[in-house]
Write an enzyme that holds these catalytic residues in place. Structure first.
Site, PDB file in Angstrom:
ATOM      1  N   SER A 151      -8.477 -10.573  49.684  1.00 34.06           N
ATOM      2  CA  SER A 151      -9.004  -9.973  48.458  1.00 34.06           C
ATOM      3  C   SER A 151      -9.316 -11.053  47.425  1.00 34.06           C
ATOM      4  O   SER A 151     -10.147 -11.930  47.674  1.00 34.06           O
ATOM      5  CB  SER A 151      -8.006  -8.933  47.943  1.00 34.06           C
ATOM      6  OG  SER A 151      -8.594  -8.096  46.978  1.00 34.06           O
ATOM      7  N   ASP A 245     -13.339   0.383  52.345  1.00 35.04           N
ATOM      8  CA  ASP A 245     -13.019  -0.609  51.322  1.00 35.04           C
ATOM      9  C   ASP A 245     -14.224  -0.786  50.407  1.00 35.04           C
ATOM     10  O   ASP A 245     -15.349  -0.981  50.886  1.00 35.04           O
ATOM     11  CB  ASP A 245     -12.669  -1.944  51.992  1.00 35.04           C
ATOM     12  CG  ASP A 245     -12.129  -2.986  51.021  1.00 35.04           C
ATOM     13  OD1 ASP A 245     -12.120  -2.732  49.803  1.00 35.04           O
ATOM     14  OD2 ASP A 245     -11.723  -4.067  51.496  1.00 35.04           O
ATOM     15  N   HIS A 275      -8.606  -1.062  52.280  1.00 38.00           N
ATOM     16  CA  HIS A 275      -8.313  -2.301  51.576  1.00 38.00           C
ATOM     17  C   HIS A 275      -6.799  -2.448  51.434  1.00 38.00           C
ATOM     18  O   HIS A 275      -6.097  -1.503  51.092  1.00 38.00           O
ATOM     19  CB  HIS A 275      -8.953  -2.296  50.186  1.00 38.00           C
ATOM     20  CG  HIS A 275      -8.747  -3.588  49.452  1.00 38.00           C
ATOM     21  ND1 HIS A 275      -9.594  -4.657  49.596  1.00 38.00           N
ATOM     22  CD2 HIS A 275      -7.765  -3.998  48.608  1.00 38.00           C
ATOM     23  CE1 HIS A 275      -9.158  -5.662  48.866  1.00 38.00           C
ATOM     24  NE2 HIS A 275      -8.037  -5.288  48.255  1.00 38.00           N
TER      25      HIS A 275
END
Length: 305
Positions: A151, A245, A275
């Site tokens: 991320s 996501d 995610h």
């Protein structure tokens, strides 16, 4: 494909517990929530050595760093930048994951405790990421240097990989980009898809951006949005993305940009995953599959050197 059964159950259980969405919480509330997962992750593999040291940053700041050494003769060294929207995350929260990566690749894993927003806005995290990469290259100069992260940590890894080329910095051998943030545009199709509004939704990502870089005019800089930068000559990469996501589109776009520039890249879409799946070690089965994929890819890369 539908959402993974274990993930759906995890989300249902979380919903039963109530609680506010991320964008309605304070940074400290989110940090406390994340700390609650540490016990669930459990201990990771035993290491040959564990060090907690500090790195002198270029601006005089001291960066805490955890160094996990899996064996007496490691094959490489991986600087792993944790996720958390540049706002949350600590080495303690990612220790189990880092140990699994260290044991599975036989690489030293360096976990930086980089500065977080909103106390320290951009470019603090990006500067810390670069300083730790240079420190790691100098300390472990006899080992191949890898960078990776998930991320926002994937964002920092991509930024460092570009910076290493642009500034003739340390040679980076490999990139591990797990559902990386590569662009500040939150108006694309995957951000707007209702099916993707799960652990991380559009409003929460906008909240992270506002805390990390309040000045929107800076968000198109390559050290913020690496999709807008020059990837020519950067290290070979693997890009892992989750099917459900809001970041899926920019992950796919970054992999395509690398490929177009002649950078060897493997793109893997983890179907049925959301995610954050990668970091939920010992909680979501998808995490084990993701870690196994990374470990195999790193091993194959090092075998080919």
């Amino acid at each position: 494909m539908s959402l993974d059964e274990a993930t759906a159950g995890f989300l249902a259980q979380a919903a039963e517990g109530g609680g506010k969405p991320l964008y309605e919480m304070t940074p400290d509330e989110v940090r406390s929530m994340n700390d609650g997962f540490i016990e669930l992750y459990g201990p990771g593999p035993e290491m040959e050595a564990v060090e907690n040291v500090t790195v002198d940053a270029a601006d005089g700041h001291q960066i805490p760093v955890r160094v996990l050494t899996p064996s007496k003769n490691p094959r490489g060294v991986l600087v792993y930048y944790h996720g958390g929207g540049w706002v949350v995350g600590t080495p303690d929260q990612f220790d189990t994951l880092a140990r699994q990566l260290a044991a599975g690749t036989d690489c030293i894993v360096v976990l930086p405790d980089y500065r977080l927003a909103p106390e320290n806005v951009y470019p603090a995290a990006a500067n810390d990421a670069w300083d730790v990469a240079k420190w790691t290259a100098a300390r472990f100069s006899d080992l191949p240097l890898l960078v990776g992260g998930d991320s926002s940590g994937g964002n920092l890894a991509a930024v460092v990989a570009q910076q290493a080329v642009a500034e003739a910095g340390p040679h980076i051998s490999f990139q591990i980009l797990v559902y990386p943030v590569t662009d500040s545009n939150t108006e694309n199709a995957t951000y707007l898809d209702p099916a993707n509004q799960l652990m991380l939704d559009k409003k929460s990502m906008d909240w992270f951006w506002d805390l990390y870089i309040p000045d929107k005019s800076m968000r198109s800089e390559s050290n913020v949005s690496p999709l807008q930068g020059d990837v020519t000559g950067t290290a070979p990469a693997i890009v892992l993305i989750a099917e459900y996501d809001v970041l899926r589109g920019e992950g796919e776009a970054y992999a395509a940009k690398l490929q177009a520039a002649g950078v060897p890249v493997q793109l893997r879409i983890f179907e049925g995953q959301m995610h954050g799946f990668f970091q939920f070690v010992n909680i979501l089965p998808g995490s084990a599959a993701g870690v196994e994929y990374v470990n195999a890819a790193v091993t194959a890369h090092l075998d080919a050197q």
